[in-house]
Design an enzyme around this catalytic site. Structure first.
Site, PDB file in Angstrom:
ATOM      1  N   THR A 131     -95.961  40.799  25.696  1.00  0.00           N
ATOM      2  CA  THR A 131     -96.594  41.513  24.893  1.00  0.00           C
ATOM      3  C   THR A 131     -97.379  42.999  24.887  1.00  0.00           C
ATOM      4  O   THR A 131     -96.396  43.871  25.251  1.00  0.00           O
ATOM      5  CB  THR A 131     -98.411  41.084  25.319  1.00  0.00           C
ATOM      6  OG1 THR A 131     -99.394  41.666  24.986  1.00  0.00           O
ATOM      7  CG2 THR A 131     -98.354  41.359  27.046  1.00  0.00           C
ATOM      8  N   ASP A 132     -97.837  43.096  23.406  1.00  0.00           N
ATOM      9  CA  ASP A 132     -98.485  44.753  22.957  1.00  0.00           C
ATOM     10  C   ASP A 132     -99.039  45.119  23.969  1.00  0.00           C
ATOM     11  O   ASP A 132     -99.318  46.677  24.255  1.00  0.00           O
ATOM     12  CB  ASP A 132     -98.869  44.509  21.614  1.00  0.00           C
ATOM     13  CG  ASP A 132     -99.859  43.920  21.402  1.00  0.00           C
ATOM     14  OD1 ASP A 132    -100.337  43.281  22.834  1.00  0.00           O
ATOM     15  OD2 ASP A 132    -100.893  44.292  20.260  1.00  0.00           O
ATOM     16  N   GLU A 133     -99.892  44.533  25.767  1.00  0.00           N
ATOM     17  CA  GLU A 133    -100.819  44.959  25.800  1.00  0.00           C
ATOM     18  C   GLU A 133     -99.889  46.485  26.940  1.00  0.00           C
ATOM     19  O   GLU A 133    -100.699  47.058  27.709  1.00  0.00           O
ATOM     20  CB  GLU A 133    -101.573  44.524  26.758  1.00  0.00           C
ATOM     21  CG  GLU A 133    -102.049  42.908  26.200  1.00  0.00           C
ATOM     22  CD  GLU A 133    -102.743  41.944  26.583  1.00  0.00           C
ATOM     23  OE1 GLU A 133    -103.931  42.535  27.512  1.00  0.00           O
ATOM     24  OE2 GLU A 133    -103.449  40.619  25.022  1.00  0.00           O
ATOM     25  N   TYR A 156    -103.046  41.941  33.985  1.00  0.00           N
ATOM     26  CA  TYR A 156    -102.474  41.107  33.336  1.00  0.00           C
ATOM     27  C   TYR A 156    -101.299  41.700  32.772  1.00  0.00           C
ATOM     28  O   TYR A 156    -100.136  41.509  32.931  1.00  0.00           O
ATOM     29  CB  TYR A 156    -102.982  40.049  32.424  1.00  0.00           C
ATOM     30  CG  TYR A 156    -101.820  39.759  31.575  1.00  0.00           C
ATOM     31  CD1 TYR A 156    -101.219  39.092  30.921  1.00  0.00           C
ATOM     32  CD2 TYR A 156    -102.584  40.190  30.148  1.00  0.00           C
ATOM     33  CE1 TYR A 156    -100.733  38.554  29.748  1.00  0.00           C
ATOM     34  CE2 TYR A 156    -101.252  39.993  28.658  1.00  0.00           C
ATOM     35  CZ  TYR A 156    -100.845  38.701  28.970  1.00  0.00           C
ATOM     36  OH  TYR A 156    -100.290  38.606  27.978  1.00  0.00           O
ATOM     37  N   LYS A 160     -97.000  41.931  33.228  1.00  0.00           N
ATOM     38  CA  LYS A 160     -95.914  41.645  31.469  1.00  0.00           C
ATOM     39  C   LYS A 160     -94.630  42.848  32.068  1.00  0.00           C
ATOM     40  O   LYS A 160     -93.658  42.907  31.153  1.00  0.00           O
ATOM     41  CB  LYS A 160     -96.567  41.599  30.312  1.00  0.00           C
ATOM     42  CG  LYS A 160     -98.061  39.985  30.358  1.00  0.00           C
ATOM     43  CD  LYS A 160     -96.704  39.096  30.705  1.00  0.00           C
ATOM     44  CE  LYS A 160     -95.701  38.992  29.630  1.00  0.00           C
ATOM     45  NZ  LYS A 160     -95.218  37.838  29.665  1.00  0.00           N
TER      46      LYS A 160
HETATM   47  P1  NAD Z   1    -100.159  29.993  27.946  1.00  0.00           P
HETATM   48  O1  NAD Z   1    -101.181  30.526  28.896  1.00  0.00           O
HETATM   49  O2  NAD Z   1    -101.416  29.111  26.940  1.00  0.00           O
HETATM   50  O3  NAD Z   1     -99.137  29.301  28.166  1.00  0.00           O
HETATM   51  C1  NAD Z   1     -98.098  29.890  29.880  1.00  0.00           C
HETATM   52  C2  NAD Z   1     -98.049  28.393  29.762  1.00  0.00           C
HETATM   53  O4  NAD Z   1     -96.762  28.622  30.816  1.00  0.00           O
HETATM   54  C3  NAD Z   1     -98.505  26.964  30.550  1.00  0.00           C
HETATM   55  O5  NAD Z   1     -98.173  26.195  29.553  1.00  0.00           O
HETATM   56  C4  NAD Z   1     -98.384  27.235  31.273  1.00  0.00           C
HETATM   57  O6  NAD Z   1     -98.017  26.057  32.564  1.00  0.00           O
HETATM   58  C5  NAD Z   1     -96.743  28.071  32.553  1.00  0.00           C
HETATM   59  N1  NAD Z   1     -96.581  28.151  33.302  1.00  0.00           N
HETATM   60  C6  NAD Z   1     -97.385  29.535  33.463  1.00  0.00           C
HETATM   61  N2  NAD Z   1     -97.362  29.508  35.134  1.00  0.00           N
HETATM   62  C7  NAD Z   1     -96.177  28.661  35.250  1.00  0.00           C
HETATM   63  C8  NAD Z   1     -94.944  29.385  36.576  1.00  0.00           C
HETATM   64  N3  NAD Z   1     -95.577  29.502  37.942  1.00  0.00           N
HETATM   65  N4  NAD Z   1     -93.418  27.977  36.451  1.00  0.00           N
HETATM   66  C9  NAD Z   1     -93.970  27.644  34.829  1.00  0.00           C
HETATM   67  N5  NAD Z   1     -94.300  27.422  33.944  1.00  0.00           N
HETATM   68  C10 NAD Z   1     -95.661  28.432  33.939  1.00  0.00           C
HETATM   69  O7  NAD Z   1    -100.023  31.233  27.383  1.00  0.00           O
HETATM   70  P2  NAD Z   1     -99.144  31.376  25.763  1.00  0.00           P
HETATM   71  O8  NAD Z   1    -100.483  32.391  25.019  1.00  0.00           O
HETATM   72  O9  NAD Z   1     -99.057  30.958  25.502  1.00  0.00           O
HETATM   73  O10 NAD Z   1     -98.804  32.498  26.481  1.00  0.00           O
HETATM   74  C11 NAD Z   1     -97.185  33.002  26.422  1.00  0.00           C
HETATM   75  C12 NAD Z   1     -96.377  34.344  26.607  1.00  0.00           C
HETATM   76  O11 NAD Z   1     -96.680  34.690  25.433  1.00  0.00           O
HETATM   77  C13 NAD Z   1     -96.627  34.855  27.691  1.00  0.00           C
HETATM   78  O12 NAD Z   1     -95.494  35.141  28.447  1.00  0.00           O
HETATM   79  C14 NAD Z   1     -96.992  35.678  27.197  1.00  0.00           C
HETATM   80  O13 NAD Z   1     -97.823  37.033  28.049  1.00  0.00           O
HETATM   81  C15 NAD Z   1     -97.008  36.229  26.098  1.00  0.00           C
HETATM   82  N6  NAD Z   1     -97.868  36.562  24.630  1.00  0.00           N
HETATM   83  C16 NAD Z   1     -98.812  36.057  24.184  1.00  0.00           C
HETATM   84  C17 NAD Z   1     -99.729  36.392  23.290  1.00  0.00           C
HETATM   85  C18 NAD Z   1    -100.822  35.115  22.820  1.00  0.00           C
HETATM   86  O14 NAD Z   1    -101.853  36.156  22.259  1.00  0.00           O
HETATM   87  N7  NAD Z   1    -101.009  34.743  23.593  1.00  0.00           N
HETATM   88  C19 NAD Z   1     -99.533  37.216  22.046  1.00  0.00           C
HETATM   89  C20 NAD Z   1     -98.496  38.150  23.211  1.00  0.00           C
HETATM   90  C21 NAD Z   1     -97.480  38.051  23.325  1.00  0.00           C
HETATM   91  P1  TYD Z   2    -108.545  37.746  24.544  1.00  0.00           P
HETATM   92  O1  TYD Z   2    -108.487  36.463  23.512  1.00  0.00           O
HETATM   93  O2  TYD Z   2    -109.141  37.236  25.969  1.00  0.00           O
HETATM   94  O3  TYD Z   2    -106.859  38.226  24.815  1.00  0.00           O
HETATM   95  P2  TYD Z   2    -107.066  39.882  25.077  1.00  0.00           P
HETATM   96  O4  TYD Z   2    -107.892  40.059  26.159  1.00  0.00           O
HETATM   97  O5  TYD Z   2    -105.472  39.046  25.932  1.00  0.00           O
HETATM   98  O6  TYD Z   2    -106.921  41.024  23.916  1.00  0.00           O
HETATM   99  O7  TYD Z   2    -109.876  38.616  23.612  1.00  0.00           O
HETATM  100  C1  TYD Z   2    -109.729  39.269  22.842  1.00  0.00           C
HETATM  101  C2  TYD Z   2    -110.501  40.659  22.529  1.00  0.00           C
HETATM  102  O8  TYD Z   2    -112.063  39.742  22.585  1.00  0.00           O
HETATM  103  C3  TYD Z   2    -110.345  41.440  23.634  1.00  0.00           C
HETATM  104  O9  TYD Z   2    -110.748  42.414  23.667  1.00  0.00           O
HETATM  105  C4  TYD Z   2    -111.895  40.782  24.684  1.00  0.00           C
HETATM  106  C5  TYD Z   2    -112.524  39.864  23.961  1.00  0.00           C
HETATM  107  N1  TYD Z   2    -113.843  38.677  24.336  1.00  0.00           N
HETATM  108  C6  TYD Z   2    -114.840  38.623  24.045  1.00  0.00           C
HETATM  109  O10 TYD Z   2    -115.416  40.083  23.698  1.00  0.00           O
HETATM  110  N2  TYD Z   2    -115.826  37.391  24.331  1.00  0.00           N
HETATM  111  C7  TYD Z   2    -115.001  36.813  24.988  1.00  0.00           C
HETATM  112  O11 TYD Z   2    -115.394  35.864  25.990  1.00  0.00           O
HETATM  113  C8  TYD Z   2    -113.844  36.712  25.438  1.00  0.00           C
HETATM  114  C9  TYD Z   2    -113.110  35.508  26.412  1.00  0.00           C
HETATM  115  C10 TYD Z   2    -112.855  37.756  25.017  1.00  0.00           C
END
Ligand code: NAD
Ligand code: TYD
Length: 350
Positions: A131-133, A156, A160
């Protein structure tokens, strides 16, 4: 025929990635390993579950003997590591769960890959999805590049960042062939409704308050999930070993502007009066340590590998809303049971 492990394939991004690899590469065997936590849902994969090149195995990446046996059994040549605890708010409540899955789980996988590929690292690849975070929080100007120093600020992002460091450590110390990508905020179908966009879609449908943290001025750079997994595919096949690639949409929105756009589109789609859903906007206590702004510079990916996002945000958002409106059963299933307890704990403490 090579066999590729996708971890977390039942989650949001993992399910799109699994679908892409299973359908685009019939000559790859895809093994999806997922613990099916609250975020993992096999209903995200019903369209491909019977494909001959797809196997699902329920299992936990924190369980080292299980992971080692899996590598022995399947002799993977590639790993696409998506499994993670992914929600910042949950990381504030329970940081150790993030250390377990994101740090220890990643090291278990790295260790298993190292042992399995010992003496023959040729044509192997461990791809870590991040992630970019990890780069921290930007002020009003500037972008995250691949050279930006890590400065994680939530449990988080700290977990990461730690996992990214371990992946690089295995590359430098053991010559494990690795790639990492760091992506901005994703949105699209199958996004779990604890995250901002699906949470607001769910609450607009049900005429419930739309919780905006602080003043709603925090900025995120949003990318359609199918563009993300297309970038992963490009990097997996054409990126350089040992390199990091940033993936982003050049699409910055303040949270409040985004939620207002969502309300506008949903009023039209639901046949509600203009401005009706925006009345649900409710400012609530800010998230602790809330990062102000994320914005990705994806020039390296564009110049070296020719990747660009394909969808404009308004169009991507419209597609996403349409998907949720058509799949309200999916939404109802994931927001029943344990979800209610999470929601009450998260929003009623404010
Ligand atoms: P998500 O929470 O939707 O899915 C995570 C998956 O991992 C789920 O299916 C869960 O069951 C599985 N999981 C969790 N713990 C586990 C364990 N101990 N063993 C096996 N499986 C396990 O997450 P996502 O949003 O799909 O993110 C996927 C990846 O992409 C993550 O590594 C996240 O850091 C990264 N990422 C997400 C975003 C975003 O905007 N969602 C952006 C950039 C990077
Ligand atoms: P989120 O979707 O949780 O992603 P991330 O924290 O990984 O960027 O949140 C996106 C943005 O929205 C973040 O600035 C937090 C804000 N947010 C709210 O204002 N209200 C909410 O209920 C949630 C879940 C997030």
């Amino acid at each position: 025929m090579q066999t590729i492990l996708i971890t977390g394939g039942a989650g949001f991004i993992g399910s799109h990635l699994t679908r892409l690899f299973v359908t685009k590469y019939p000559n790859y065997n895809i093994v999806n390993v997922d613990a099916l936590t609250y975020a993992g849902n096999l209903a995200n994969l019903t369209d491909i579950e019977n494909e001959p090149n797809y196997t699902f195995v329920k299992g936990d990446i924190t369980d080292a003997p299980f992971i080692n046996d899996l590598f022995s059994k399947y002799q993977f040549s590639g790993v696409l590591h998506c499994a993670a605890e992914s929600h910042v708010d949950r990381s504030i409540t329970d940081p150790l769960a993030f250390v377990r899955t994101n740090v220890i789980g990643t090291v278990n996988l790295l260790q298993a890959a190292k042992e399995s590929w010992k003496g023959n690292m040729q044509d192997k690849l461990f791809y870590h999805i991040s992630t970019d975070e990890v780069y921290g929080s930007l002020g009003d100007e500037g972008f995250f590049t691949e050279e930006t120093a890590y400065d994680p600020r939530s449990p988080y992002s700290a977990s990461k960042a730690s996992s990214d460091h371990f992946v690089r450590a295995y590359y430098h110390t053991y010559h494990l062939p690795v790639k990492i990508s760091n992506c901005s905020n994703n949105y699209g179908p199958f996004h779990f409704p604890e995250k901002l966009i699906p949470l607001c879609i769910h609450n607009i449908i049900n005429k419930k308050p739309l919780p905006i943290y602080g003043k709603g001025e925090n900025i995120r750079d949003w990318l359609f999930v199918e563009d993300h997994v297309r970038a992963i595919d490009t990097i997996f096949h054409n990126g350089k070993i040992g390199e990091t690639y940033n993936i982003g949409g050049h699409n910055e929105w303040t949270n409040i502007a985004l939620v207002k756009e969502l309300c506008k589109q949903m009023d039209q789609k639901l046949g509600r009066a203009e401005g009706e859903s925006a009345q649900l906007i409710t400012y609530v206590t800010d998230r602790a340590g809330h990062d102000l702004r994320y914005a990705i510079d994806a020039t390296k990916l564009k110049n070296e590998l020719g990747w660009l996002p394909s969808l404009q945000f308004e169009e991507g958002l419209s597609k996403t809303i349409d998907w949720y409106l058509k799949n309200q059963e999916w939404l109802n299933n994931v927001t029943s049971g344990g979800y209610q307890n999470y929601y009450e704990a998260q929003y009623n403490k404010r």
